[in-house]
Scaffold this motif. Structure first.
Motif, short mmCIF file in Angstrom:
data_model
loop_
_atom_site.label_atom_id
_atom_site.label_comp_id
_atom_site.label_asym_id
_atom_site.label_seq_id
_atom_site.Cartn_x
_atom_site.Cartn_y
_atom_site.Cartn_z
N MET A 181 0.94 -1.12 0.03
CA MET A 181 0.04 0.00 -0.06
C MET A 181 0.65 1.24 0.05
SD MET A 181 -3.08 -1.38 -0.12
CE MET A 181 -4.10 -0.27 0.48
N LYS A 182 0.42 2.35 -0.55
CA LYS A 182 1.04 3.45 -0.77
C LYS A 182 0.10 4.66 -0.44
CE LYS A 182 0.91 3.88 -5.76
NZ LYS A 182 1.77 3.75 -7.02
N SER A 183 0.81 5.62 0.19
CA SER A 183 -0.26 6.88 0.62
C SER A 183 -0.40 7.74 -0.65
CB SER A 183 0.70 7.35 1.67
OG SER A 183 -0.18 8.71 2.01
N ASP A 184 -1.63 8.09 -0.65
CA ASP A 184 -1.99 9.22 -1.82
C ASP A 184 -1.24 10.36 -1.69
OD1 ASP A 184 -3.50 7.23 -3.27
OD2 ASP A 184 -5.41 7.81 -2.32
N SER A 185 -1.06 10.71 -0.36
CA SER A 185 -0.43 12.23 -0.09
C SER A 185 1.07 12.17 -0.18
CB SER A 185 -0.91 12.53 1.36
OG SER A 185 -0.47 11.70 2.40
N MET A 186 1.71 11.14 0.04
CA MET A 186 3.39 11.10 -0.05
C MET A 186 3.64 11.41 -1.71
SD MET A 186 4.14 10.95 2.97
CE MET A 186 6.14 10.44 2.64
N PRO A 187 4.90 11.97 -1.98
CA PRO A 187 5.39 12.14 -3.13
C PRO A 187 6.19 10.75 -3.59
CG PRO A 187 6.80 12.89 -1.64
CD PRO A 187 5.48 12.62 -0.92
N GLU A 188 6.10 10.71 -5.06
CA GLU A 188 6.43 9.20 -5.63
C GLU A 188 7.38 9.59 -7.01
OE1 GLU A 188 4.68 4.87 -6.56
OE2 GLU A 188 3.41 6.89 -6.67
N ILE A 189 8.27 8.91 -7.49
CA ILE A 189 8.98 9.24 -8.37
C ILE A 189 7.81 8.48 -9.66
CG2 ILE A 189 10.96 8.47 -9.90
CD1 ILE A 189 11.71 10.54 -7.84
N VAL A 190 7.71 9.40 -10.70
CA VAL A 190 6.88 8.84 -11.77
C VAL A 190 7.80 8.30 -12.88
CG1 VAL A 190 5.25 9.50 -13.60
CG2 VAL A 190 5.10 10.28 -11.19
N SER A 191 8.66 8.89 -13.22
CA SER A 191 9.81 8.53 -14.16
C SER A 191 11.09 9.23 -13.83
CB SER A 191 9.39 8.83 -15.78
OG SER A 191 9.32 10.38 -15.76
N ALA A 192 12.19 8.85 -14.36
CA ALA A 192 13.53 9.40 -14.37
C ALA A 192 14.30 8.88 -15.71
CB ALA A 192 14.27 8.84 -13.14
N TYR A 193 14.67 9.84 -16.34
CA TYR A 193 15.44 9.54 -17.79
C TYR A 193 16.85 10.48 -17.90
CZ TYR A 193 16.52 9.29 -22.63
OH TYR A 193 17.08 9.07 -23.65
N PRO A 194 17.80 9.69 -18.26
CA PRO A 194 17.91 8.45 -18.53
C PRO A 194 18.38 7.42 -17.20
CG PRO A 194 20.00 9.55 -18.97
CD PRO A 194 19.04 10.72 -18.58
N SER A 195 18.32 6.11 -17.38
CA SER A 195 18.39 5.27 -16.17
C SER A 195 20.12 5.14 -15.99
CB SER A 195 18.05 4.15 -16.45
OG SER A 195 18.64 3.55 -17.68
N ALA A 196 20.98 5.85 -16.70
CA ALA A 196 22.74 5.65 -16.35
C ALA A 196 23.25 6.88 -16.78
CB ALA A 196 23.04 4.44 -16.73
N ALA A 197 24.35 7.24 -16.21
CA ALA A 197 25.01 8.41 -16.54
C ALA A 197 26.34 8.12 -16.69
CB ALA A 197 25.02 9.52 -15.81
N SER A 198 27.25 8.76 -17.37
CA SER A 198 28.58 8.80 -17.53
C SER A 198 29.46 8.68 -16.37
CB SER A 198 29.05 9.57 -18.69
OG SER A 198 30.55 9.60 -18.63
N SER A 199 30.35 8.27 -16.13
CA SER A 199 31.08 8.37 -14.83
C SER A 199 31.78 9.61 -14.78
CB SER A 199 32.08 7.25 -14.69
OG SER A 199 33.21 6.94 -15.75
N LEU A 200 32.08 10.34 -15.92
CA LEU A 200 32.90 11.39 -16.05
C LEU A 200 32.07 12.67 -15.71
CD1 LEU A 200 34.64 10.95 -19.51
CD2 LEU A 200 35.50 10.73 -17.22
N GLY A 201 30.60 12.60 -15.43
CA GLY A 201 29.85 13.41 -15.00
C GLY A 201 29.19 14.22 -16.30
N GLY A 202 28.11 15.25 -15.92
CA GLY A 202 27.86 16.03 -17.03
C GLY A 202 26.50 15.56 -17.88
N THR A 203 25.93 14.13 -17.53
CA THR A 203 24.89 13.65 -18.11
C THR A 203 23.67 14.54 -17.67
OG1 THR A 203 25.83 11.42 -18.02
CG2 THR A 203 23.26 11.59 -18.19
N ARG A 204 22.76 15.17 -18.45
CA ARG A 204 21.49 15.77 -18.07
C ARG A 204 20.44 14.89 -17.82
NH1 ARG A 204 20.93 21.42 -21.25
NH2 ARG A 204 19.66 21.65 -19.21
N MET A 205 19.73 15.10 -16.73
CA MET A 205 18.53 14.22 -16.25
C MET A 205 17.40 14.74 -16.36
SD MET A 205 20.53 11.48 -14.02
CE MET A 205 19.09 10.43 -14.05
#
Length: 290
Positions: A53-77
C-alpha cells in the motif's frame, strides 16, 4: 476490514480469479489479506495474500530519464515526481547522488499534482563497468519530504573519433584537429598536453574548440621531425592521466634532396677512385646497393 467483491472469473472447477476493491487504509507498506470461500456442505476454504500500500499524499517518482550516466559527469537528467511540494526557484530542491550534490538547472513544470525537474549528474569514481547508486530528491521547505530511486553510473572509456589530417609534413607547424569521445572535460589549455612518445617531446594544444562530458575537440601543431617517420601521439588530461587517448600519424618528408658537398671534383679517367658526397634530405640508405 472487509472488501467489496466486484467480479469473479472461473477458470476451472478449482481455479478462479477474484476482483475486489481495496478499502481506505491509514497505512503504507505491506498489508496481509485473506480470501475465504464457502464450498459445498458449508465447508470453507481460505487463502492469504500480500499487497503493498502507498499513501496518496506522499510524493512518488513517476519517471527518471536516462537510467544511467557517464562516470565523467555532465549527463543531463529529467525526473518527474507526483505530489511533490510545488517549487518556483532552483534552490528550493536538492538532488543528491550517493550523497554528492547534483546541479539542478531547470524546473520544467511544478504543481501539486506533478513536478518535473532537470539536473546534471556530477562525476563519480566508478571502479567497475557499472556502479549502482541512489538518487535522493529533497524539498528545502520540508526536510521530511524526500523521494529516492535507484540509478547507476557507467564507466566512460575515451576514444578517438577523428584525426584530421592524419598525415603532415615532417617540417612541423601543421595544425591537427583531434575529436575525442568521453575525454575528461577541460576548460584551459594548461590542462592538456600532447606527447610524442618516440620523440620524447611534449607540446601544448593550440586551441580547445569543444569540451564537455561527451566530446572534446582540440587542435595542436606538429613538431619538426627528422627523419620523416610514423609517430605515436598521446593526448593527456593532466588532472586525469588514466583517461588518455592514443593514435598514430605519419609525418612525411616534403623536402628536396640538397647536395652539400662532393669531393673530389676531378679524378683519373683510366682508373676507379672514391667519391664522398654529403646530401641533405636524401632517403635513408641501408646498404651500398640502395
Amino acid at each position: 476490514v472487509s472488501c467489496e467483491v466486484v467480479g469473479l472469473l472461473s477458470l476451472s472447477a478449482f481455479d478462479f480469479v477474484l476482483y475486489f476493491v481495496t478499502p481506505p487504509l491509514q497505512m503504507r507498506g505491506a498489508v496481509s489479506g485473506m480470501v475465504t470461500v464457502q464450498g459445498f456442505g458449508e465447508q470453507t476454504y481460505s487463502a492469504t495474500f500480500e499487497l503493498s500500500m502507498k499513501s496518496d499524499s506522499m510524493p512518488e517518482i513517476v519517471s527518471a530519464y536516462p537510467s544511467a550516466a557517464s562516470s565523467l559527469g555532465g549527463t543531463r537528467m529529467v525526473v518527474a515526481i507526483s505530489r511533490f511540494t510545488p517549487i518556483s526557484q532552483l534552490n528550493e530542491v536538492v538532488v543528491l547522488i550517493d550523497q554528492v550534490r547534483a546541479q539542478v538547472d531547470r524546473i520544467i513544470t511544478s504543481s501539486p499534482e506533478i513536478t518535473e525537474i532537470g539536473f546534471t549528474a556530477p562525476p563519480f569514481p566508478c571502479s567497475s563497468s557499472r556502479c549502482p547508486v541512489k538518487v535522493e530528491i529533497q524539498s528545502v521547505s520540508d526536510i521530511n519530504e524526500v523521494v529516492s530511486f535507484d540509478f547507476e553510473y557507467a564507466v566512460a572509456v575515451p576514444r578517438i573519433r577523428t584525426v584530421h589530417p592524419s598525415t603532415a609534413p615532417d617540417a612541423g607547424g601543421s595544425t591537427i584537429t583531434v575529436d575525442i569521445e568521453n575525454f575528461p572535460q577541460v576548460s584551459t589549455l594548461m590542462e592538456v598536453i600532447i606527447r610524442f612518445d618516440e620523440l620524447r617531446l611534449e607540446v601544448p594544444p593550440q586551441s580547445i574548440l569543444i569540451s564537455d562530458s561527451s566530446r572534446t575537440v582540440l587542435t595542436f601543431r606538429t613538431p619538426p621531425v627528422s627523419p620523416a617517420s610514423s609517430v605515436h601521439v598521446r593526448v593527456v588530461n593532466l588532472f586525469d592521466q588514466a583517461n588518455s587517448v592514443d593514435f598514430d600519424m605519419e609525418l612525411l618528408s616534403t623536402r628536396e634532396p640538397v647536395l652539400v658537398s662532393f669531393t673530389p671534383t676531378r679524378g683519373p679517367s683510366n682508373s676507379m677512385f672514391d667519391v664522398h658526397a654529403i646530401i641533405d634530405n636524401y632517403p635513408v640508405a641501408v646498404t651500398g646497393l640502395d
